[in-house]
Design a protein around this motif. Structure first.
Motif, short mmCIF file in Angstrom:
data_model
loop_
_atom_site.label_atom_id
_atom_site.label_comp_id
_atom_site.label_asym_id
_atom_site.label_seq_id
_atom_site.Cartn_x
_atom_site.Cartn_y
_atom_site.Cartn_z
N UNK A 261 0.83 -1.21 0.00
CA UNK A 261 0.00 0.00 0.00
C UNK A 261 0.86 1.26 0.00
N UNK A 262 0.33 2.26 -0.68
CA UNK A 262 0.95 3.58 -0.68
C UNK A 262 0.00 4.55 0.03
N UNK A 263 0.41 5.79 0.12
CA UNK A 263 -0.48 6.81 0.64
C UNK A 263 -1.77 6.82 -0.18
N UNK A 264 -2.88 6.74 0.50
CA UNK A 264 -4.16 6.82 -0.19
C UNK A 264 -4.67 5.53 -0.78
N UNK A 265 -3.97 4.44 -0.55
CA UNK A 265 -4.39 3.18 -1.17
C UNK A 265 -5.74 2.70 -0.65
N UNK A 266 -6.46 2.05 -1.55
CA UNK A 266 -7.66 1.29 -1.20
C UNK A 266 -7.33 -0.18 -1.43
N UNK A 267 -7.45 -0.96 -0.37
CA UNK A 267 -7.07 -2.37 -0.41
C UNK A 267 -8.33 -3.21 -0.49
N UNK A 268 -8.40 -4.11 -1.46
CA UNK A 268 -9.58 -4.96 -1.60
C UNK A 268 -9.29 -6.36 -1.04
N UNK A 269 -10.24 -6.82 -0.24
CA UNK A 269 -10.20 -8.16 0.33
C UNK A 269 -11.61 -8.75 0.24
N UNK A 270 -11.73 -10.01 0.56
CA UNK A 270 -13.01 -10.71 0.41
C UNK A 270 -13.33 -11.54 1.64
#
Ligand code: ZN
Length: 322
Positions: A261-270
């Motif tokens: 992740x970087x600054x501002x990242x949106x991480x998708x998980x399930x």
């Protein structure tokens, strides 16, 4: 579909470059009209414009080869959304939660602003009760905010749990009624689908939906965006970090992916058929060890919505750390 070979080549090119190829539940990703228009993000005034292509962000922005994947580029203005502009160099900085301006009333977000060390965790689908309860227990124990995008039918399957999640203040957005690819077919069909999911979620949780949608399979087009806007959505929430948890990879691999992740990242998980419960503590702790503050998607992009009840502490920590 005639365009499928193009889509396949895009996916392959992305895979060869080691990039995150978007999947959501393991189904094919790119299937809408591919226009060659880079950037999936028409502004609020562009409804009805000829279809910007499906836009799974096949790679984090700025990576080489991004041109091979329409939609991998940042939305226009992503570096400076309302309420989240560059903070002054001194003094505390509030997590953005201000009103959304007309200019940003509807947008596609692959990530938030790259200015502050904020990251948003997101969880899709919501069928598997064990996963769901495990995730929520970890989030609560670690006072970690996250945003959920459940399928409407999944919410109806586990109404008590989803009501608890909402009561705890976790934002719950829209992920369609039954995980159909809403970039296929007419806008009117997508609109009915989205509204049906919203109705089911709101009746179950007793709180208004967080007005954002994550398209099933990460596929969307102009028709989908038109439907989403008509259904009251204020944002299409994509991602720039795919943990690939949906492939069944081991917890360590999921953690490793998330920590890109970087600054501002949106991480998708399930929530389903993944090792996410075993990976999640390492993701949260690892991101915080790298200096990231976890926020809701709404806080990240400046779209008002609920925040978990423990967020006061989170915000204090964020301000203290500036
Ligand atoms: Zn999904």
């Amino acid at each position: 579909m005639a365009l499928r070979p193009i889509a396949v080549s895009v996916v392959l090119a992305a895979a060869l470059l080691g990039m995150n190829v978007l999947h959501d539940g393991g189904a094919a990703v790119l299937d809408g009209p591919i226009t060659g228009v880079a950037g999936p993000t028409p502004s609020a005034g562009s409804t009805g414009s000829p279809g910007p292509s499906v836009a799974p962000g096949a790679s984090p922005d700025g990576t080489p080869g991004a041109s091979a994947s329409p939609g991998s580029s940042a939305p226009p203005g992503a570096s400076a959304p309302p309420g989240a502009s560059s903070p002054p160099s001194t003094g505390p900085v509030a997590i953005p939660d201000g009103p959304v301006t007309a200019a940003s009333a509807f947008r596609v977000w692959n990530h938030g602003p790259r200015t502050a060390k904020l990251v948003a965790l997101t969880f899709d689908d919501g069928w598997n009760l064990d996963d769901l309860q495990g995730i929520v227990a970890i989030l609560k124990a670690r006072q970690a905010p996250a945003t959920f995008f459940p399928v409407g039918r999944a919410v109806l399957r586990h109404p008590a749990t989803w009501a608890e999640i909402a009561a705890a203040g976790f934002p719950i957005g829209n992920h369609s009624w039954n995980h159909d690819d809403l970039s296929r077919g007419p806008s009117s069909k997508a609109l009915r689908d989205i509204n049906r999911a919203t109705g089911a979620i709101e009746r179950t949780t007793g709180v208004p939906l967080f007005p954002a949608i994550r398209p099933p399979f990460g596929t969307y087009d102009a028709s989908f965006q038109k439907a989403a806007r008509a259904a009251g959505m204020r944002a299409v929430i994509m991602w720039d970090i795919d943990t690939r948890d949906w492939t069944g990879i081991k917890p360590k691999a999921i953690v490793r992916a998330a920590l890109h992740a970087q600054r501002g990242s949106i991480i998708v998980m399930h929530t389903d058929k993944t090792n996410i419960v075993r990976a999640l503590p390492g993701i949260i702790d690892g991101l915080r060890a790298k200096g990231f503050t976890l926020v809701t998607v709404g806080q990240l992009i400046g779209l008002p919505g609920p925040v978990p009840v423990f967020m006061d502490r989170e915000q204090r920590e964020f301000q203290k750390g500036r």
